[in-house]
Design a protein around this motif. Sequence first.
Motif, short mmCIF file in Angstrom:
data_model
loop_
_atom_site.label_atom_id
_atom_site.label_comp_id
_atom_site.label_asym_id
_atom_site.label_seq_id
_atom_site.Cartn_x
_atom_site.Cartn_y
_atom_site.Cartn_z
N PHE A 1 0.83 -1.20 0.00
CA PHE A 1 0.00 0.00 0.00
C PHE A 1 0.87 1.25 0.00
CE2 PHE A 1 -2.57 3.35 1.86
CZ PHE A 1 -3.73 3.23 1.13
N GLY A 2 0.54 2.20 -0.86
CA GLY A 2 1.25 3.47 -0.88
C GLY A 2 1.64 3.86 -2.29
N SER A 3 2.36 4.98 -2.42
CA SER A 3 2.79 5.52 -3.71
C SER A 3 1.62 5.72 -4.66
CB SER A 3 3.85 4.63 -4.35
OG SER A 3 4.98 4.53 -3.56
N LEU A 4 0.50 6.21 -4.13
CA LEU A 4 -0.70 6.38 -4.94
C LEU A 4 -0.51 7.51 -5.95
CD1 LEU A 4 -3.45 5.99 -2.20
CD2 LEU A 4 -2.32 4.23 -3.57
N SER A 5 -0.87 7.25 -7.20
CA SER A 5 -0.73 8.23 -8.27
C SER A 5 -2.07 8.70 -8.79
CB SER A 5 0.04 7.63 -9.45
OG SER A 5 1.35 7.36 -9.11
N GLY A 6 -3.00 7.81 -8.96
CA GLY A 6 -4.31 8.14 -9.50
C GLY A 6 -5.39 7.75 -8.53
N SER B 1 -1.16 2.79 -8.12
CA SER B 1 0.12 3.20 -7.56
C SER B 1 1.24 3.13 -8.58
CB SER B 1 0.48 2.31 -6.36
OG SER B 1 1.04 1.09 -6.80
N ASP B 2 2.33 3.84 -8.23
CA ASP B 2 3.55 3.82 -9.04
C ASP B 2 4.18 2.44 -9.09
OD1 ASP B 2 3.40 6.53 -9.48
OD2 ASP B 2 4.80 7.05 -7.89
#
Length: 152
Positions: free
Chosen positions: A27-32, A55-56
């Motif tokens: 979970f994390g590095s959310l882009s959209g 995410s990325d």
Amino acid sequence: CLHACSTSVGQLRFVRGWNLKSPDSNFGSLSGLIARDALKRAGSRGGLTRFLAISDRGDWFEFSLPEDGGAENVMQLAGMGPIRDLTGGAVSGEMADAEAVTMAPDDKTLYVSFQRRMRIWRYANGAGSDAADLGFSWAISNACSSGGNLGV
């Protein structure tokens, strides 16, 4: 300029925020991010709003957040998994850098754009379905080949 204690910038007013956390290391590095119920439930109060994020690192997440700010002010993770490639496998390496997501009016079909290996793929049955290339990734790559971390 927005300061730490400011609640608005021009006509944009900050209403509510959440700190999203999960014990899952993916979970994390959310882009959209898209609100799945935003159009159907406009003006409603109470209950949960469903979101879909990418995410990325090539993962998708579906989660719900409370609309009314009640006692249950906690993110509820509904599902997560790898973004699929054209063969049904998980995207990886440079192919995993998802940048943006949008949903078609059918409330099912997703379009995801990617950085590094620039392209837009369609997911006809939602986040967990296989990708379909829209057939113009070469044009995007040629138009955006000036280097750097460019997105589509």
